[in-house]
Design a protein around this motif. Structure first.
Motif, short mmCIF file in Angstrom:
data_model
loop_
_atom_site.label_atom_id
_atom_site.label_comp_id
_atom_site.label_asym_id
_atom_site.label_seq_id
_atom_site.Cartn_x
_atom_site.Cartn_y
_atom_site.Cartn_z
N ARG A 55 -19.03 -99.50 47.70
CA ARG A 55 -20.33 -100.04 47.30
C ARG A 55 -20.29 -100.34 45.81
O ARG A 55 -19.67 -99.62 45.04
N PRO A 56 -20.99 -101.40 45.39
CA PRO A 56 -21.01 -101.72 43.96
C PRO A 56 -21.67 -100.59 43.16
O PRO A 56 -22.69 -100.05 43.59
N ARG A 57 -21.09 -100.25 42.05
CA ARG A 57 -21.63 -99.17 41.23
C ARG A 57 -21.77 -99.61 39.78
O ARG A 57 -20.91 -100.29 39.24
N GLY A 58 -22.89 -99.21 39.17
CA GLY A 58 -23.10 -99.48 37.75
C GLY A 58 -23.11 -98.19 36.97
O GLY A 58 -22.70 -97.15 37.48
N LEU A 59 -23.60 -98.25 35.75
CA LEU A 59 -23.65 -97.05 34.92
C LEU A 59 -24.83 -96.19 35.37
O LEU A 59 -25.94 -96.68 35.51
N LEU A 60 -24.60 -94.92 35.56
CA LEU A 60 -25.70 -94.00 35.84
C LEU A 60 -26.04 -93.22 34.57
O LEU A 60 -27.17 -92.86 34.33
N ALA A 61 -25.03 -92.95 33.78
CA ALA A 61 -25.20 -92.04 32.64
C ALA A 61 -24.62 -92.66 31.38
O ALA A 61 -24.08 -93.76 31.41
N ALA A 62 -24.74 -91.93 30.28
CA ALA A 62 -24.16 -92.41 29.03
C ALA A 62 -23.07 -91.48 28.52
O ALA A 62 -22.41 -91.77 27.54
N GLY A 63 -22.87 -90.35 29.19
CA GLY A 63 -21.91 -89.36 28.68
C GLY A 63 -20.88 -88.95 29.71
O GLY A 63 -20.55 -89.72 30.61
N THR A 64 -20.42 -87.71 29.63
CA THR A 64 -19.35 -87.24 30.51
C THR A 64 -19.82 -87.02 31.94
O THR A 64 -19.01 -86.73 32.80
N GLU A 65 -21.12 -87.10 32.19
CA GLU A 65 -21.59 -86.92 33.56
C GLU A 65 -21.51 -88.22 34.35
O GLU A 65 -21.88 -88.24 35.52
N GLU A 66 -21.01 -89.29 33.73
CA GLU A 66 -20.95 -90.58 34.43
C GLU A 66 -20.03 -90.51 35.65
O GLU A 66 -18.86 -90.22 35.53
N PRO A 67 -20.57 -90.76 36.84
CA PRO A 67 -19.73 -90.67 38.04
C PRO A 67 -19.13 -92.00 38.50
O PRO A 67 -18.21 -91.99 39.31
N ASN A 68 -19.65 -93.11 38.03
CA ASN A 68 -19.28 -94.40 38.65
C ASN A 68 -18.28 -95.22 37.86
O ASN A 68 -17.36 -95.78 38.43
N ALA A 69 -18.50 -95.29 36.57
CA ALA A 69 -17.76 -96.27 35.77
C ALA A 69 -16.39 -95.73 35.37
O ALA A 69 -16.15 -95.39 34.22
N LEU A 70 -15.49 -95.65 36.35
CA LEU A 70 -14.12 -95.22 36.06
C LEU A 70 -13.26 -96.45 35.85
O LEU A 70 -13.28 -97.36 36.67
N VAL A 71 -12.52 -96.45 34.76
CA VAL A 71 -11.69 -97.61 34.44
C VAL A 71 -10.28 -97.15 34.07
O VAL A 71 -10.04 -95.97 33.81
N THR A 72 -9.35 -98.11 34.07
CA THR A 72 -8.00 -97.83 33.59
C THR A 72 -7.87 -98.48 32.22
O THR A 72 -8.20 -99.66 32.05
N VAL A 73 -7.41 -97.71 31.24
CA VAL A 73 -7.24 -98.24 29.89
C VAL A 73 -5.75 -98.28 29.59
O VAL A 73 -5.04 -97.31 29.84
N SER A 74 -5.26 -99.43 29.11
CA SER A 74 -3.83 -99.47 28.80
C SER A 74 -3.56 -100.04 27.42
O SER A 74 -4.15 -101.04 27.02
N ARG A 75 -2.67 -99.36 26.70
CA ARG A 75 -2.20 -99.85 25.40
C ARG A 75 -0.98 -100.72 25.58
O ARG A 75 -0.79 -101.71 24.91
N ASP A 76 -0.10 -100.29 26.48
CA ASP A 76 1.09 -101.07 26.82
C ASP A 76 1.51 -100.61 28.21
O ASP A 76 0.83 -99.78 28.83
N ALA A 77 2.63 -101.13 28.70
CA ALA A 77 3.01 -100.87 30.09
C ALA A 77 3.14 -99.37 30.36
O ALA A 77 2.79 -98.90 31.44
N ALA A 78 3.63 -98.61 29.40
CA ALA A 78 3.86 -97.19 29.64
C ALA A 78 2.62 -96.35 29.34
O ALA A 78 2.54 -95.21 29.76
N ARG A 79 1.70 -96.91 28.59
CA ARG A 79 0.52 -96.12 28.21
C ARG A 79 -0.71 -96.60 28.97
O ARG A 79 -1.64 -97.14 28.40
N ARG A 80 -0.65 -96.43 30.27
CA ARG A 80 -1.79 -96.77 31.13
C ARG A 80 -2.46 -95.48 31.54
O ARG A 80 -1.83 -94.60 32.10
N THR A 81 -3.73 -95.35 31.26
CA THR A 81 -4.44 -94.13 31.62
C THR A 81 -5.48 -94.44 32.68
O THR A 81 -6.43 -95.18 32.40
#
Ligand SMILES: Cc1cc2nc3c(=O)[nH]c(=O)nc-3n(C[C@H](O)[C@H](O)[C@H](O)COP(=O)(O)OP(=O)(O)OC[C@H]3O[C@@H](n4cnc5c(N)ncnc54)[C@H](O)[C@@H]3O)c2cc1C
Ligand SMILES: [Zn+2]
Lengths: 392, 85, 417
Positions: A55-81
């Protein structure tokens, strides 16, 4: 609900624009923004897809309690979080973030067909089926389920970053640098005790950061925080750790902390460790971790556009982002009144709150000419998520 | 990681110690004259107390000495005042 | 028992999910039973099920002090394998492994037994010798197990680091393809549901606080937080609490209880296709069907009932995992917990009769009893029904410590998860 940047206010630095990309598209925010606030300011509503039904999810919170907005952040090929909360990512120049758990894209996700199967996929359905023929669980069903589960990919290359660790001893460990934590640290430090104060946010202050009109001892909140930090900074017996999360309370007052050192930097020094684990042995531990607002339960409450009242205030006051242009307010606590008034000041709002108490708020509301729906039982008061169908 | 009070060196972190099991398990004075049951008890039977447990520790990476301590196995708290040489 | 199947799901989908029955009754204890099992973990529930299903003893109760499956059954890392060294162990664990094969069908509950392979790493010459000895001994006993070169190990588990210059280099591995994992909750619930359907009472929130014996010394009843319950046949299956419970009857066990910790990471798409264990560095890992990496550590050093362990034990394990799987270093852990494990001197379980007539015990499974759940329950039930140890468990009697007939898996492998 379409967010927009206010013309002034917030703790962001409007003189320092920062460019980043989300799902390949370029955006601009300001120093001090999180990925969530910067995207919200551009009217982005859709941040992720739910685990099972997509199901589509938006932001519920503004801090660490956020359950929906999970993303992958990458600096380079080896540094993908993978699996980082957009609300916890501080943007830097050149940041690359991607949404997760969708195919082919976040807006159009074919896996959302699972929603139509939801009557079949009730909780625990997997205990009740996939048993025939005997060998098929391991050979047929499990591989499909495993491939579907897990919202993101683990990194594929060895992690090139360095990690550090440190043991520390203190008399008082204060976890959380909101008003209570800062006050506790000040009081402890004044006795000469060795104090460690940690907070998972980039900036100490906690809920006070969302309360610019608040006062402590008749000092404006922001000023009080600054003074507290100056006092604490001047004491050699105090260690203040930012971006530092306490993750475990172990026997004999041993607390594990993880300090994020470089994830917020555009160009970290090559030799700088990315994170540091602290194993802190404290004589006393003060938990000043504050409270998070409990979401109300109603059909469709997971739709993009439904957000905690406290989060709406946080986006407004910390990040200078108004979360929408037409806002209905419903909350189970006082946050509703404050949110309604604050948001109203930046545009029209129709609040709806459950009880008739709170004369003070009633007066304020009359002064501002706000519309109030009274009874919880009156169906028209239930918020219809703007633009989203509600699902029973 | 526990803090363990070595009666010779003071409170030190668990990393410096080796656990040496239940205290006061006496070796029968004359093994060849000891019956199987008593010998079994000496070798294998332990109280495994749920509550205050009399046990031995060795400050292996410190003064290297053995000592006795009382610890509540439902909380892992030591009776500090009762560690003895 | 309401039958679970794809059809049942479909029918309920159209029926608004209103037809599901509760999986087991919330039973109150009767004054008397033909058999009582103390401890509602997987082992105890399985024993009750087999007592009813195979021996017709349906007037049986399982007494659990909190909720079923809340002990080690719900806290373990679910590794299932049978490649133990000694002949007695090979028979015992392979018996359990045989029962796993069609357990889902027998219980009509998907326990998600997943024979994805268990690979045990060798990091030094001693490890190589020990694991090769296991491979050969297992083959003599008809237990599958094979030796892999480092390259073969990496082919079986691609994220594994087999560089020779790391702190714990991989010199080879023993692979049991039949080994794997199963779903812990489902095992407890599946047995509970099937036992309940046969008439067994599953009594939760019922702590046994005393064991009464009659003039002849035989068991007569248990005192519980929910009153006195009579029975002349009592089986104790209380894992970490076994010495406490058996102690109520005045029997002492060669057992000590230690904390054992585990952790899970955030969920991700499949990366670790099998179970990888390393006994010499106390680290093991697999990936759950939900995508979490499930990681187990070694025991903490001291006896304890706190179900809590220390951070340095986990850090050691994670450091080893990060070195063996360098691509997983950026992953974050979501949860960490501990259970209490009942460890014997020889790291083999104790199953059978006790010196007290009518009192039976199944304990000492230590860090590795989940895999044995069906087998332990099956054999305990047989032993209780016949008042005589089943031939497979006969060597695992209490007297072996007195008689010097240890089944020393501890010396054999130094790990028993
Ligand atoms: C972290 C961890 C990882 C593990 N990993 C593995 C693994 O990978 N593979 C493997 O094979 N094994 C593993 N094990 C071991 C395995 O979990 C246990 O050996 C097994 O689950 C024991 O099952 P059980 O049913 O006997 O015990 P439990 O599930 O512990 O059940 C015993 C029950 O007895 C109850 N009880 C205790 N006292 C009383 C009383 N007085 N009255 C009434 N009820 C009482 C308890 O509440 C408990 O529910 C692991 C254990 C832990 C803790
Ligand atoms: Zn010492």
């Amino acid at each position: 609900m379409t967010g927009q940047r206010t013309t002034r206010g917030g703790r962001i630095d409007r003189t320092r624009p920062v460019s980043f990309t989300f799902d390949g598209r370029g955006y601009q925010g300001f120093a001090g923004d999180t990925l969530a606030s910067a995207l919200l300011a551009h009217g982005v509503r859709l941040f992720g897809r739910s685990f099972k039904y997509h199901r589509p999810r938006g932001l519920l919170a503004a801090g660490t309690e956020e359950p929906n907005a999970l993303v992958t952040v990458s600096r380079d090929a080896a540094r993908r979080t993978p699996n980082v909360q957009a609300t916890q990512v501080e943007i830097y120049e050149g940041l690359v973030a991607e949404s997760q758990n969708r195919w082919p894209g976040l807006g159009f996700d074919l896996n959302a067909v699972n929603s139509f199967l939801s009557p079949l996929l009730t909780s625990g359905f997997y205990y009740k089926t996939f048993m025939w023929p005997r060998f098929a669980w391991h050979r047929w069903y499990e591989p499909v389920i495993r491939a579907a589960a897990g919202p993101a990919h683990a990194p594929r290359l060895p992690d090139p970053d360095r990690y550090a660790q440190r043991f520390a001893h203190c008399d008082v460990l204060v976890i959380g640098a909101g008003p209570a934590g800062l006050a506790a640290a000040l009081a402890a430090a004044a006795t000469g005790a060795r104090v460690i104060l940690c907070d998972e946010q980039a900036e100490p202050g906690g809920s006070l950061l969302d309360e610019p009109a608040g006062t402590i001892n008749e000092r404006p909140a922001a000023l009080w925080i600054d003074e507290a930090l100056v006092k604490l900074g001047a004491q050699p017996n105090v260690t203040l750790l930012r971006r530092t999360t306490a993750f475990g309370y172990f026997p004999h007052n041993m607390v594990g902390l993880v300090e994020c050192l470089t994830d917020h930097l555009a160009t970290p020094a090559a030799a700088a460790p990315r994170e540091r684990i602290w194993q802190v042995r404290a004589r006393e531990v003060v938990l000043a971790t504050g409270a998070i607002e409990r979401p109300l339960v109603f059909p469709g409450n997971d739709r993009p556009g439904v957000m905690l009242a406290s989060a709406a205030r946080s986006y407004l006051h910390r990040f200078g982002v108004r979360v929408g242009s037409r806002i209905a307010v419903l909350a189970g606590c006082d946050e509703a009144y404050a949110a309604a008034l604050d948001l109203h000041e930046a545009g029209p709002v129709s609040p709806s709150w459950p009880t008739s108490a709170m004369r003070r708020w009633a007066r304020a509301r009359r002064r501002h000419g706000l519309l109030v729906c009274r009874s919880l039982n009156a169906p028209p008061c239930w918020p219809r998520p703007v633009g989203g169908e509600s699902a029973a | 990681m526990l803090i363990i009070n070595c009666p010779y060196c003071g409170p030190r972190p668990e990393l410096e110690f080796s656990y040496a099991g239940q205290a006061h398990v006496a070796r029968p004075a004359d093994p060849s004259a000891t019956g199987d049951d008593e010998w079994t008890a000496y070798l294998y039977l332990r109280t495994n107390t749920r509550g205050v447990h009399a046990e031995r520790w060795r400050h292996a990476r410190g003064c290297a000495r053995f000592f006795n301590a009382l610890r509540d196995t439902t909380t892992d708290r030591f009776r500090r005042d009762l560690s003895e040489r | 028992m309401q039958k679970y199947s794809a059809w049942a799901l479909l029918r309920e989908a159209f029926g608004g999910q209103r037809g599901w029955q509760s999986q087991w009754r919330r039973a109150s204890p009767a004054p008397e039973y033909d058999a009582i099992i103390i401890g509602g973990g997987g082992h105890g529930l399985a024993a009750a099920y087999y007592l009813a299903a195979e021996h017709g003893i349906t007037r049986t109760a399982v007494l659990e002090k909190s909720w079923i499956g809340g002990g080690s059954t719900g806290r373990n890392t679910t590794i299932v394998r049978s490649n133990y060294l000694f002949d007695e162990s090979a028979r015992l664990y392979d018996h359990a492994l045989d029962l796993w094969q069609d357990l889902a069908q027998v219980l009509n509950y998907n326990v998600m037994y997943s024979p994805r392979g268990v690979m045990m790493l060798a990091h030094g010459v001693h490890d190589v010798q020990v694991l090769k000895r296991h491979v050969h001994a297992n083959r003599c006993n008809g237990v599958t197990n094979e030796w892999l070169s480092p390259e073969e190990a990496k082919a079986f588990c691609p994220p594994l680091n087999i560089e020779p210059n790391i702190r714990y280099p991989v010199l080879g591995a023993a692979l049991q393809r039949r080994g794997g994992t199963a779903r812990h909750d489902a095992v407890a619930w599946g047995y509970a549901r099937a036992a309940d359907a046969l008439g067994v009472d599953i009594v939760e929130n019922c702590e046994v606080t005393g064991i009464r014996r009659d003039a002849s010394g035989a068991v007569a009843a248990v005192e519980t937080s929910r009153g006195l319950i009579k029975s002349r046949r009592i089986g104790v299956s209380a894992a970490g609490f076994s010495s406490v419970v058996i102690g109520l009857a005045g029997v002492r066990l060669p057992i000590e209880s230690f904390p054992l910790q585990a952790l899970v990471s955030e969920p991700v798409k499949p990366v670790v296709p099998c179970v990888v264990m390393s006994g010499s560095i106390h680290a093991y890992i697999s990936q759950s069907d939900k995508g979490e990496l499930v990681i187990g550590a070694g025991t903490d050093a001291y006896t304890s009932y706190t179900q809590r362990g220390a951070l340095h034990v986990n850090s050691h394990t994670l450091a080893a995992i990060c070195e063996l799987f360098p691509t997983l270093r950026r992953m974050r852990m979501l949860r960490n917990w501990a259970g209490t494990v009942d460890v014997t001197t020889d790291r083999s379980p104790i199953i059978g009769k006790t010196p007290v007539p009518g009192l039976y015990v199944n304990c000492g499974w230590g860090t590795g009893g989940f895999k044995a759940t069906p087998g332990a329950g099956h054999l305990l039930a047989w032993t209780m029904a016949h008042d005589e140890p089943h031939p497979i468990v006969a060597p695992f009697n209490i007297e072996r410590f007195r008689d010097g007939r240890l089944i020393d898996e501890a010396a054999a492998a130094a790990v028993a998860h």
